[in-house]
Every structure is written in structure tokens, then in C-alpha cells.
Design a protein around this motif. Structure first.
Motif, PDB file in Angstrom:
ATOM      1  N   VAL A 139      22.206   9.405 -71.570  1.00 10.35           N
ATOM      2  CA  VAL A 139      22.953   8.217 -71.979  1.00 10.35           C
ATOM      3  C   VAL A 139      22.596   7.089 -71.012  1.00 10.35           C
ATOM      4  O   VAL A 139      22.536   7.286 -69.796  1.00 10.35           O
ATOM      5  CB  VAL A 139      24.476   8.477 -72.000  1.00 10.35           C
ATOM      6  N   LEU A 140      22.315   5.911 -71.557  1.00  9.64           N
ATOM      7  CA  LEU A 140      21.916   4.756 -70.765  1.00  9.64           C
ATOM      8  C   LEU A 140      22.932   3.643 -70.913  1.00  9.64           C
ATOM      9  O   LEU A 140      23.544   3.479 -71.981  1.00  9.64           O
ATOM     10  CB  LEU A 140      20.550   4.230 -71.239  1.00  9.64           C
ATOM     11  N   SER A 141      23.095   2.855 -69.864  1.00  8.31           N
ATOM     12  CA  SER A 141      23.895   1.649 -69.994  1.00  8.31           C
ATOM     13  C   SER A 141      23.177   0.694 -70.932  1.00  8.31           C
ATOM     14  O   SER A 141      21.963   0.787 -71.139  1.00  8.31           O
ATOM     15  CB  SER A 141      24.098   0.978 -68.636  1.00  8.31           C
ATOM     16  N   SER A 142      23.904  -0.226 -71.506  1.00 10.75           N
ATOM     17  CA  SER A 142      23.295  -1.220 -72.392  1.00 10.75           C
ATOM     18  C   SER A 142      22.187  -1.978 -71.667  1.00 10.75           C
ATOM     19  O   SER A 142      21.104  -2.193 -72.216  1.00 10.75           O
ATOM     20  CB  SER A 142      24.359  -2.205 -72.890  1.00 10.75           C
ATOM     21  N   LYS A 143      22.442  -2.356 -70.449  1.00 14.45           N
ATOM     22  CA  LYS A 143      21.467  -3.114 -69.668  1.00 14.45           C
ATOM     23  C   LYS A 143      20.198  -2.308 -69.436  1.00 14.45           C
ATOM     24  O   LYS A 143      19.080  -2.821 -69.594  1.00 14.45           O
ATOM     25  CB  LYS A 143      22.077  -3.532 -68.327  1.00 14.45           C
ATOM     26  N   LYS A 144      20.351  -1.041 -69.052  1.00 10.07           N
ATOM     27  CA  LYS A 144      19.190  -0.194 -68.795  1.00 10.07           C
ATOM     28  C   LYS A 144      18.397   0.034 -70.075  1.00 10.07           C
ATOM     29  O   LYS A 144      17.153   0.047 -70.058  1.00 10.07           O
ATOM     30  CB  LYS A 144      19.634   1.143 -68.208  1.00 10.07           C
ATOM     31  N   CYS A 145      19.105   0.196 -71.169  1.00 11.11           N
ATOM     32  CA  CYS A 145      18.441   0.399 -72.453  1.00 11.11           C
ATOM     33  C   CYS A 145      17.615  -0.838 -72.828  1.00 11.11           C
ATOM     34  O   CYS A 145      16.468  -0.722 -73.274  1.00 11.11           O
ATOM     35  CB  CYS A 145      19.484   0.688 -73.526  1.00 11.11           C
ATOM     36  N   LEU A 146      18.186  -2.004 -72.625  1.00  8.61           N
ATOM     37  CA  LEU A 146      17.473  -3.250 -72.891  1.00  8.61           C
ATOM     38  C   LEU A 146      16.241  -3.386 -72.004  1.00  8.61           C
ATOM     39  O   LEU A 146      15.161  -3.765 -72.465  1.00  8.61           O
ATOM     40  CB  LEU A 146      18.404  -4.448 -72.658  1.00  8.61           C
ATOM     41  N   GLU A 147      16.404  -3.075 -70.727  1.00 11.72           N
ATOM     42  CA  GLU A 147      15.275  -3.185 -69.802  1.00 11.72           C
ATOM     43  C   GLU A 147      14.127  -2.285 -70.241  1.00 11.72           C
ATOM     44  O   GLU A 147      12.959  -2.701 -70.268  1.00 11.72           O
ATOM     45  CB  GLU A 147      15.709  -2.813 -68.387  1.00 11.72           C
ATOM     46  N   ARG A 148      14.447  -1.060 -70.615  1.00 13.99           N
ATOM     47  CA  ARG A 148      13.399  -0.136 -71.029  1.00 13.99           C
ATOM     48  C   ARG A 148      12.751  -0.589 -72.337  1.00 13.99           C
ATOM     49  O   ARG A 148      11.554  -0.405 -72.541  1.00 13.99           O
ATOM     50  CB  ARG A 148      13.972   1.275 -71.140  1.00 13.99           C
ATOM     51  N   MET A 149      13.533  -1.180 -73.211  1.00  7.37           N
ATOM     52  CA  MET A 149      12.976  -1.709 -74.451  1.00  7.37           C
ATOM     53  C   MET A 149      12.021  -2.856 -74.168  1.00  7.37           C
ATOM     54  O   MET A 149      10.937  -2.955 -74.760  1.00  7.37           O
ATOM     55  CB  MET A 149      14.097  -2.201 -75.376  1.00  7.37           C
ATOM     56  N   LEU A 150      12.386  -3.716 -73.237  1.00 11.85           N
ATOM     57  CA  LEU A 150      11.545  -4.859 -72.894  1.00 11.85           C
ATOM     58  C   LEU A 150      10.215  -4.421 -72.276  1.00 11.85           C
ATOM     59  O   LEU A 150       9.193  -5.095 -72.433  1.00 11.85           O
ATOM     60  CB  LEU A 150      12.298  -5.784 -71.928  1.00 11.85           C
ATOM     61  N   TYR A 151      10.237  -3.281 -71.592  1.00 11.97           N
ATOM     62  CA  TYR A 151       9.014  -2.744 -70.996  1.00 11.97           C
ATOM     63  C   TYR A 151       8.294  -1.749 -71.919  1.00 11.97           C
ATOM     64  O   TYR A 151       7.280  -1.168 -71.521  1.00 11.97           O
ATOM     65  CB  TYR A 151       9.321  -2.042 -69.673  1.00 11.97           C
ATOM     66  N   HIS A 152       8.829  -1.539 -73.105  1.00 14.16           N
ATOM     67  CA  HIS A 152       8.264  -0.532 -74.010  1.00 14.16           C
ATOM     68  C   HIS A 152       8.264   0.845 -73.360  1.00 14.16           C
ATOM     69  O   HIS A 152       7.323   1.630 -73.540  1.00 14.16           O
ATOM     70  CB  HIS A 152       6.833  -0.893 -74.429  1.00 14.16           C
ATOM     71  N   ASP A 153       9.294   1.142 -72.629  1.00 15.24           N
ATOM     72  CA  ASP A 153       9.428   2.431 -71.967  1.00 15.24           C
ATOM     73  C   ASP A 153      10.224   3.369 -72.883  1.00 15.24           C
ATOM     74  O   ASP A 153      11.434   3.520 -72.756  1.00 15.24           O
ATOM     75  CB  ASP A 153      10.138   2.254 -70.614  1.00 15.24           C
ATOM     76  N   VAL A 154       9.537   3.949 -73.858  1.00 15.05           N
ATOM     77  CA  VAL A 154      10.095   4.876 -74.850  1.00 15.05           C
ATOM     78  C   VAL A 154      11.002   4.171 -75.866  1.00 15.05           C
ATOM     79  O   VAL A 154      10.896   4.391 -77.061  1.00 15.05           O
ATOM     80  CB  VAL A 154      10.857   6.043 -74.180  1.00 15.05           C
ATOM     81  N   ILE A 155      11.901   3.313 -75.398  1.00  8.22           N
ATOM     82  CA  ILE A 155      12.817   2.608 -76.292  1.00  8.22           C
ATOM     83  C   ILE A 155      12.075   1.462 -76.986  1.00  8.22           C
ATOM     84  O   ILE A 155      11.384   0.671 -76.323  1.00  8.22           O
ATOM     85  CB  ILE A 155      14.017   2.020 -75.513  1.00  8.22           C
ATOM     86  N   ASP A 156      12.227   1.357 -78.316  1.00  5.72           N
ATOM     87  CA  ASP A 156      11.565   0.269 -79.031  1.00  5.72           C
ATOM     88  C   ASP A 156      12.574  -0.557 -79.824  1.00  5.72           C
ATOM     89  O   ASP A 156      13.768  -0.264 -79.835  1.00  5.72           O
ATOM     90  CB  ASP A 156      10.445   0.788 -79.938  1.00  5.72           C
ATOM     91  N   THR A 157      12.074  -1.582 -80.485  1.00  4.37           N
ATOM     92  CA  THR A 157      12.953  -2.530 -81.192  1.00  4.37           C
ATOM     93  C   THR A 157      13.166  -2.188 -82.655  1.00  4.37           C
ATOM     94  O   THR A 157      13.900  -2.887 -83.347  1.00  4.37           O
ATOM     95  CB  THR A 157      12.368  -3.954 -81.128  1.00  4.37           C
ATOM     96  N   SER A 158      12.560  -1.145 -83.149  1.00  3.28           N
ATOM     97  CA  SER A 158      12.629  -0.841 -84.572  1.00  3.28           C
ATOM     98  C   SER A 158      14.070  -0.659 -85.046  1.00  3.28           C
ATOM     99  O   SER A 158      14.932  -0.174 -84.313  1.00  3.28           O
ATOM    100  CB  SER A 158      11.841   0.437 -84.872  1.00  3.28           C
ATOM    101  N   ALA A 159      14.309  -1.053 -86.301  1.00  4.19           N
ATOM    102  CA  ALA A 159      15.636  -0.860 -86.901  1.00  4.19           C
ATOM    103  C   ALA A 159      15.884   0.614 -87.191  1.00  4.19           C
ATOM    104  O   ALA A 159      17.029   1.089 -87.144  1.00  4.19           O
ATOM    105  CB  ALA A 159      15.745  -1.685 -88.177  1.00  4.19           C
ATOM    106  N   TRP A 160      14.808   1.328 -87.520  1.00  4.72           N
ATOM    107  CA  TRP A 160      14.928   2.746 -87.861  1.00  4.72           C
ATOM    108  C   TRP A 160      14.938   3.629 -86.609  1.00  4.72           C
ATOM    109  O   TRP A 160      14.772   3.147 -85.503  1.00  4.72           O
ATOM    110  CB  TRP A 160      13.804   3.170 -88.809  1.00  4.72           C
ATOM    111  N   ALA A 161      15.153   4.927 -86.840  1.00  4.57           N
ATOM    112  CA  ALA A 161      15.250   5.919 -85.757  1.00  4.57           C
ATOM    113  C   ALA A 161      16.459   5.658 -84.871  1.00  4.57           C
ATOM    114  O   ALA A 161      16.450   5.973 -83.675  1.00  4.57           O
ATOM    115  CB  ALA A 161      13.966   5.982 -84.930  1.00  4.57           C
ATOM    116  N   LYS A 162      17.493   5.069 -85.456  1.00  4.70           N
ATOM    117  CA  LYS A 162      18.720   4.762 -84.725  1.00  4.70           C
ATOM    118  C   LYS A 162      19.930   4.956 -85.631  1.00  4.70           C
ATOM    119  O   LYS A 162      19.832   4.809 -86.852  1.00  4.70           O
ATOM    120  CB  LYS A 162      18.679   3.317 -84.210  1.00  4.70           C
ATOM    121  N   LEU A 163      21.053   5.272 -85.024  1.00  4.16           N
ATOM    122  CA  LEU A 163      22.327   5.376 -85.745  1.00  4.16           C
ATOM    123  C   LEU A 163      23.304   4.421 -85.090  1.00  4.16           C
ATOM    124  O   LEU A 163      23.425   4.386 -83.861  1.00  4.16           O
ATOM    125  CB  LEU A 163      22.865   6.808 -85.691  1.00  4.16           C
ATOM    126  N   TYR A 164      23.983   3.612 -85.916  1.00  2.00           N
ATOM    127  CA  TYR A 164      24.843   2.552 -85.411  1.00  2.00           C
ATOM    128  C   TYR A 164      26.285   2.730 -85.885  1.00  2.00           C
ATOM    129  O   TYR A 164      26.528   3.061 -87.046  1.00  2.00           O
ATOM    130  CB  TYR A 164      24.369   1.184 -85.924  1.00  2.00           C
TER     131      TYR A 164
END
Length: 321
Positions: A139-164
Motif C-alpha cells: 500500500v502506497l501513500s497518494s504522494k508516493k503513488c504519484l511520484e512513482r507514476m511520474l517516474y514510470h516506476d511500475v505505476i502508470d497513468t492508464s485508466a484500465w488495470a485499476k479499481l476505483y
């Protein structure tokens, strides 16, 4: 409303050749308490007919037919009409593993999160499969998740592969008429979360199509990527100014992505020069950022040697991809 009902949003536009595989994977999910919202976005092939046929076979399926408004409009249309406590978006030319929803739902309940993420694999037309998954979860904090997304560190911006959690969409919509709509949306959903549950197993199958929006020839709409990325940068920095390096890396990456798509066009030379100038201006900051992926550094070094050299290596990469 049923307890823990999950809504699956399926925007559909001229995907008849892919729809059966997608629907088979959704209908046969191990998590059964789902509603499947098929939004026919003005298809001109027999996709619309197939939607109605599926509706007759499974009472969990809801079908809407509407005038063509694009992917974002279709997603928004389906989300507004969803009844579920949770929402997941699937592109109708892709397909999912049979435990995709169960996996994402278990992550949300285990970590008491409003959003969960899984990984994906890429399937190419030549039969090649690129696997991005591995084992584990956290589990990641929102901030950490955003940081990893910005660096393309496993987390991506796609709408899919997520549950909201459906509440995340109360004030958020996918931007109608824009390409790269997920760039302008996913971060807004993350910003609303205290934490995000991340699973590292691949449960989503992304199909590379030669006729997809991403792979088609360059047109001015593809500049939407820069607009969306810069808006994301501004919004993230307002809340997390210390993510400046990560934000800049994403902005430079967006310029590289745009430049790569412009490589075969002889038009838009002024815009191409602006993109190259932006990258060169920020090259030092990227090169000395230890969190930047190695591929970014290689790309910058090649571009600093000259655009013709960069272009040669990019074309070689594309041929071998």
C-alpha cells in the motif's frame, strides 16, 4: 443497490473483431457480483448488434447506444449510469484475466483503500508478449503513488488495470475530445486517496493494434499529450511542490513521446524545434536525477548529439520492437 456491486465500464467503437474475447473474459470473472455496462459509441460495424446479443445472454449486462463522442465521452456516459460501489474501466479491444476483478477488490478491502492497481502484459500482433508483472503487493501513500507514476516506476497513468471507489468520480470526468485522456484524469483520482493498494501481478492484457489512436500517423491532436501533462504538473506541484523533479521528468518524457511520433512527418517543424529545445533546456536536471529511468538518460544523450542521430537510433529501435 447491491452490496459491493462492481461496475465494469466498456466503451465500444468498431471493435467487432476483438469484442468476443473481451466479453468472454469479463462474463466469466471469478467475482460474480458485477454489472457490465457496454456503451456503444456510435459503432458503424456490427459491434452494436453484438452488444444487444450479449445483453440477451446475461442479465448483468446493460447496453447503451449513443452518438459517437469519443472514448472519454463513452467512459463518462457509462460511469454516470453505473450502480456499483466500485468501478473499473476496460478497453473493449483488450481482455482481462479471469480473477482480475477479484484481485483488485481484495486489494481494496485488505488495505482499506479507495483505489487499487494491478499490472499488465502487452500482446503484440506478431505473437510476442511483454510481461510487466511480478509477485507481491503493498500500500502506497497518494504522494508516493504519484511520484512513482511520474517516474514510470511500475505505476502508470492508464485508466484500465485499476479499481476505483465510485466516489472518486464525483467531481472528475475524462476530458471529452482529448487524446491521452487518462493523463488528464488518473492523477486526479489518486490525489483524492489517502493511500493506494498496488498489486504487482499482471491481470490485464493490453493489445497493441496498428490502427490504434496511439499508433496512427501524427496529427495536431497528439499535442494533447503536452497540454494534459503540463496541467497535471501544475496541479501536482500545488499540493506537492517537493515533487518538482518527478514532475519535470514526466514533462520531458511527454516531449520525447511527442517527438517520436513526429519523426516521420516533414510538417510541424516549428513545433518540433520547440519540443527539442524544451528537452535540451532541462537535460541537465534529468541526467543528474538518480530516479530517472536509464532509457531517458540514453535518449537525452543521443538528442544532445543531434536530432538526426537521435532519429536514426529511434527508427532502429522501432524496427526491432
Amino acid at each position: 443497490m447491491k452490496e459491493n456491486l462492481i461496475s465494469v465500464i466498456l466503451p465500444i467503437y468498431n471493435v467487432s473483431d476483438y469484442l468476443d474475447r473481451c466479453m468472454k473474459s469479463v462474463i466469466n470473472q471469478t467475482y460474480k457480483n458485477i454489472e457490465i455496462i457496454m456503451v456503444d459509441d456510435g459503432s458503424t460495424d456490427d459491434s452494436a448488434l453484438k452488444c444487444d446479443e450479449y445483453k440477451e445472454k446475461d442479465d448483468r449486462i446493460v447496453v447503451f447506444h449513443k452518438e459517437n463522442g469519443g472514448l472519454s465521452d463513452a467512459r463518462n456516459y457509462g460511469i454516470k449510469r453505473a450502480s456499483g460501489n466500485y468501478i473499473t474501466c476496460i478497453d473493449s479491444d483488450d481482455f482481462i484475466d479471469l480473477d482480475y476483478i477479484e484481485y483488485l477488490y481484495n486489494l481494496i478491502t485488505k488495505y482499506n483503500a479507495k483505489m487499487s492497481i494491478c499490472q499488465h502484459r502487452v500482446l503484440y500482433s506478431n505473437g510476442k508478449v511483454k510481461e510487466f508483472g511480478k509477485s507481491g503487493e503493498e500500500v502506497l501513500s497518494s504522494k508516493k503513488c504519484l511520484e512513482r507514476m511520474l517516474y514510470h516506476d511500475v505505476i502508470d497513468t492508464s485508466a484500465w488495470a485499476k479499481l476505483y471507489d465510485r466516489s472518486l468520480f464525483s467531481d472528475v470526468e475524462y476530458p471529452k475530445g482529448k487524446l491521452f485522456e487518462d493523463i488528464g484524469t488518473t492523477y486526479k483520482l489518486m490525489l483524492q486517496c489517502n493511500n493506494v493498494a498496488v498489486g504487482y501481478e499482471s491481470k490485464y492484457n493490453y493489445i497493441i493494434r496498428r490502427d490504434s489512436i496511439v499508433n496512427c500517423s501524427f496529427n495536431p491532436k497528439k499535442f494533447d499529450l503536452l497540454e494534459m501533462t503540463d496541467k497535471m504538473a501544475d496541479d501536482v506541484l500545488k499540493l506537492y511542490p517537493d515533487l518538482k523533479k518527478a514532475v519535470l521528468r514526466r514533462q520531458v518524457y511527454a516531449r520525447f513521446s511527442t517527438l517520436n511520433q513526429m519523426c516521420k512527418t516533414t510538417r510541424w517543424n516549428n513545433e518540433k524545434k520547440e519540443v527539442i529545445a524544451y528537452i535540451r533546456k532541462n537535460s541537465k536536471a534529468i541526467l543528474f536525477d538518480k530516479k530517472v529511468p536509464q532509457r531517458d538518460r540514453v535518449a537525452i544523450i543521443l538528442l544532445l548529439l543531434g536530432y538526426p542521430i537521435y532519429n536514426v537510433f529511434w527508427n532502429i529501435y522501432c524496427k526491432n520492437k
